[in-house]
Design a protein around this motif. Structure first.
Motif, short mmCIF file in Angstrom:
data_model
loop_
_atom_site.label_atom_id
_atom_site.label_comp_id
_atom_site.label_asym_id
_atom_site.label_seq_id
_atom_site.Cartn_x
_atom_site.Cartn_y
_atom_site.Cartn_z
N LEU A 1 -10.02 17.71 -3.29
CA LEU A 1 -10.87 16.61 -3.78
C LEU A 1 -10.95 15.35 -2.74
O LEU A 1 -11.72 14.77 -2.01
CB LEU A 1 -10.81 16.19 -5.20
CG LEU A 1 -11.51 15.08 -5.52
CD1 LEU A 1 -12.69 15.42 -6.11
CD2 LEU A 1 -11.01 14.67 -7.20
N ARG A 2 -9.38 14.87 -2.46
CA ARG A 2 -9.27 14.11 -1.63
C ARG A 2 -9.38 14.00 -0.22
O ARG A 2 -9.83 13.22 0.46
CB ARG A 2 -7.53 13.36 -2.17
CG ARG A 2 -7.34 12.89 -3.43
CD ARG A 2 -5.96 12.66 -3.32
NE ARG A 2 -5.41 12.36 -4.72
CZ ARG A 2 -4.46 11.61 -5.24
NH1 ARG A 2 -3.56 11.09 -4.27
NH2 ARG A 2 -4.22 11.64 -6.45
N GLN A 3 -9.09 15.06 0.25
CA GLN A 3 -8.96 15.39 1.84
C GLN A 3 -9.63 16.91 1.94
O GLN A 3 -8.97 17.78 2.52
CB GLN A 3 -7.51 15.30 2.50
CG GLN A 3 -6.99 13.96 2.21
CD GLN A 3 -7.08 13.06 3.21
OE1 GLN A 3 -8.15 13.23 3.63
NE2 GLN A 3 -6.01 12.36 3.90
N TRP B 1 0.91 -1.29 -0.21
CA TRP B 1 0.16 -0.03 0.04
C TRP B 1 0.87 1.27 0.13
O TRP B 1 1.66 1.31 0.72
CB TRP B 1 -0.94 -0.06 1.20
CG TRP B 1 -2.04 1.25 1.25
CD1 TRP B 1 -2.57 1.49 0.44
CD2 TRP B 1 -2.24 1.93 2.46
NE1 TRP B 1 -3.35 2.60 0.80
CE2 TRP B 1 -3.06 3.08 1.98
CE3 TRP B 1 -1.73 1.99 3.77
CZ2 TRP B 1 -3.69 3.73 2.85
CZ3 TRP B 1 -2.11 2.82 4.53
CH2 TRP B 1 -3.10 3.81 4.43
N LEU B 2 0.73 2.18 -1.10
CA LEU B 2 1.28 3.38 -1.28
C LEU B 2 0.48 4.54 -1.30
O LEU B 2 0.32 5.03 -2.57
CB LEU B 2 2.38 3.33 -2.24
CG LEU B 2 3.41 4.16 -2.32
CD1 LEU B 2 4.66 3.87 -1.41
CD2 LEU B 2 4.40 4.35 -3.74
N PRO B 3 -0.10 5.07 -0.29
CA PRO B 3 -1.09 6.24 -0.59
C PRO B 3 -0.22 7.46 -0.81
O PRO B 3 0.70 7.65 -0.50
CB PRO B 3 -1.74 6.15 0.59
CG PRO B 3 -1.05 5.89 1.78
CD PRO B 3 0.00 4.80 1.02
N SER B 4 -1.07 8.34 -1.26
CA SER B 4 -0.57 10.09 -1.24
C SER B 4 -1.26 10.87 -0.70
O SER B 4 -2.58 10.66 -0.57
CB SER B 4 -0.13 10.36 -2.87
OG SER B 4 -1.16 10.09 -3.60
N PHE B 5 -0.77 11.90 -0.49
CA PHE B 5 -1.65 13.21 0.29
C PHE B 5 -2.15 12.61 1.22
O PHE B 5 -3.70 12.75 1.71
CB PHE B 5 -2.54 13.86 -0.77
CG PHE B 5 -1.82 14.44 -2.00
CD1 PHE B 5 -1.27 15.68 -1.74
CD2 PHE B 5 -1.92 14.03 -3.23
CE1 PHE B 5 -0.36 16.17 -2.77
CE2 PHE B 5 -1.38 14.61 -4.31
CZ PHE B 5 -0.35 15.61 -4.07
N VAL B 6 -1.49 12.16 2.44
CA VAL B 6 -2.29 11.54 3.51
C VAL B 6 -1.47 11.95 4.85
O VAL B 6 -0.21 12.48 4.65
CB VAL B 6 -2.10 10.03 3.62
CG1 VAL B 6 -3.11 9.41 2.67
CG2 VAL B 6 -0.72 9.61 3.39
N ARG C 1 -3.31 22.45 -9.67
CA ARG C 1 -3.84 21.25 -10.02
C ARG C 1 -3.59 20.34 -8.74
O ARG C 1 -4.48 19.70 -8.48
CB ARG C 1 -3.08 20.79 -11.13
CG ARG C 1 -1.63 20.62 -11.17
CD ARG C 1 -1.06 20.08 -12.53
NE ARG C 1 0.26 19.85 -12.35
CZ ARG C 1 0.80 18.65 -12.29
NH1 ARG C 1 0.34 17.49 -11.99
NH2 ARG C 1 2.00 18.51 -12.40
N PHE C 2 -2.66 20.77 -7.93
CA PHE C 2 -2.45 19.77 -6.94
C PHE C 2 -3.21 20.47 -5.51
O PHE C 2 -3.77 19.62 -4.88
CB PHE C 2 -1.01 19.98 -6.30
CG PHE C 2 0.19 19.18 -7.08
CD1 PHE C 2 0.06 17.80 -7.25
CD2 PHE C 2 1.12 19.89 -7.98
CE1 PHE C 2 0.81 17.31 -8.22
CE2 PHE C 2 1.71 19.14 -8.95
CZ PHE C 2 1.60 17.97 -8.87
N LEU C 3 -3.63 21.72 -5.65
CA LEU C 3 -4.48 22.33 -4.61
C LEU C 3 -5.95 21.54 -4.95
O LEU C 3 -6.54 21.21 -3.80
CB LEU C 3 -4.64 23.63 -4.57
CG LEU C 3 -3.43 24.42 -3.96
CD1 LEU C 3 -3.68 25.90 -4.65
CD2 LEU C 3 -3.31 24.38 -2.61
N LYS C 4 -6.43 21.57 -6.13
CA LYS C 4 -7.51 20.95 -6.39
C LYS C 4 -7.61 19.31 -5.98
O LYS C 4 -8.65 18.87 -5.56
CB LYS C 4 -7.94 20.88 -7.87
CG LYS C 4 -8.17 22.44 -8.21
CD LYS C 4 -8.41 22.57 -9.77
CE LYS C 4 -8.66 24.04 -10.20
NZ LYS C 4 -8.73 24.26 -11.79
N ALA C 5 -6.46 18.65 -6.47
CA ALA C 5 -6.30 17.22 -5.93
C ALA C 5 -6.45 17.08 -4.33
O ALA C 5 -7.07 16.21 -4.05
CB ALA C 5 -5.29 16.71 -6.60
#
Length: 298
Positions: A238-240, A184-189, A231-235
């Motif tokens: 969206l995720r968190q 498991w390799l999640p991002s923005f966590v 684009r990263f602020l939007k990501a």
């Protein structure tokens, strides 16, 4: 627990310019990083991940490499199994395959030709089929999407088994990791996300009669030395939506080590650091990362 440090590159110059990408690959190999991770965007500037990984395999003898992540829905599982087995063989067992459903982007969905609501079912059928093709001499399969009579992939991976990585932190994604993944390799966590996620993945793995190596939990950790691109602020939103950029992205290289140490306390041990933006000089950037982070590797 063995700590491993890799570097990821996004969709900038390093992922599309031959000389810059070569500098990144050569520097990671020379300095002793564990792995290189390349992006996939069918509609973006990044090179095709199979091409990028083949290039990296040919220039190195020790560096591992993987996609972060390769979209599985829309790809022929027999041909993809053959490509991944071939990459693992020519690199003498250095491939780190990582698969996902794809980003929430209309252009990407159109490129792969699979409706958003159909991606999970495609994935759930294709990945177990690929595992069979990597290990069995002859495969017969008749499922909702794929029908194979005496299918063969005669080029087998060096790694047996060939471990597959996944990301994501949504409940459905964690269930899929537990049922189908080897890492498991999640991002923005955050560390709390990872602590809870590891427990959830283990629970789903237990329910599926599976076991995931305790050293196969990690984090893709982004960092920046300036304002975050939109684009990263939007990501992140969206995720968190309940967390700010400072919770999920290191504000500079120096903060990376402290964040990695916090993630290690949760049970994670594999890390991929990725700059959000194009460093002025990639060789200098990687050398600085090596000075700051590689002492953490065993």
């Amino acid at each position: 627990m063995r700590v491993r440090i890799g570097v990821g590159i996004g969709g900038g110059v390093a992922s599309s310019d031959r000389d810059t990408f070569a500098t990144v690959v050569d520097s990671l190999e020379r300095l002793g990083f564990d792995s290189l991770w390349v992006a996939e965007r069918a509609s973006g500037p990044a090179l095709d991940p199979v091409v990028s990984m083949t290039f990296a395999a040919a220039r190195t003898t020790r560096l591992k490499f993987g996609p972060s992540v390769m979209v599985l829905p829309g790809r022929n599982p027999v041909l993809l199994a053959k490509a991944m087995a071939s990459l693992d063989r020519i690199s003498n067992g250095r491939l780190l395959p990582a698969f996902g459903l794809g980003v929430a982007d209309t252009a990407e969905h159109q490129a792969f030709g699979v409706a958003r609501m159909d991606r999970a079912a495609w994935f759930n059928e294709a990945l177990p089929l690929m595992r069979r093709l990597w290990t069995e001499d002859v495969v017969e399969h008749h499922g909702p999407r794929f029908h194979l009579d005496a299918a063969q992939v005669d080029v087998k991976p060096v790694q047996q088994p060939l471990d597959v990585w996944m990301g994501g932190i949504a409940p459905s994604e964690l269930r899929r990791v537990g049922r189908l993944s080897d890492g498991w390799l999640p991002s923005f966590v955050t560390p709390d996300d990872v602590r809870t996620g590891i427990a959830t993945v283990k629970q789903h793995a237990d329910e599926a009669g599976r076991e995931i190596d305790p050293e196969h939990y990690g984090v893709l950790l982004a960092y920046t030395d300036g304002p975050l691109p939109d684009r990263f602020l939007k990501a992140i939103k969206l995720r968190q939506p309940d967390k700010g950029p400072g919770d999920l992205v290191a504000s500079n290289r120096q903060e990376l080590r402290a964040k990695i140490e916090a993630f290690i306390e949760t049970g994670a041990s594999k890390f991929v650091v990725m700059p959000l933006g194009e460093p002025p000089d990639w060789e200098e950037e990687i050398e600085a990362l090596a000075t700051d982070l590689l002492p953490m590797q065993d």
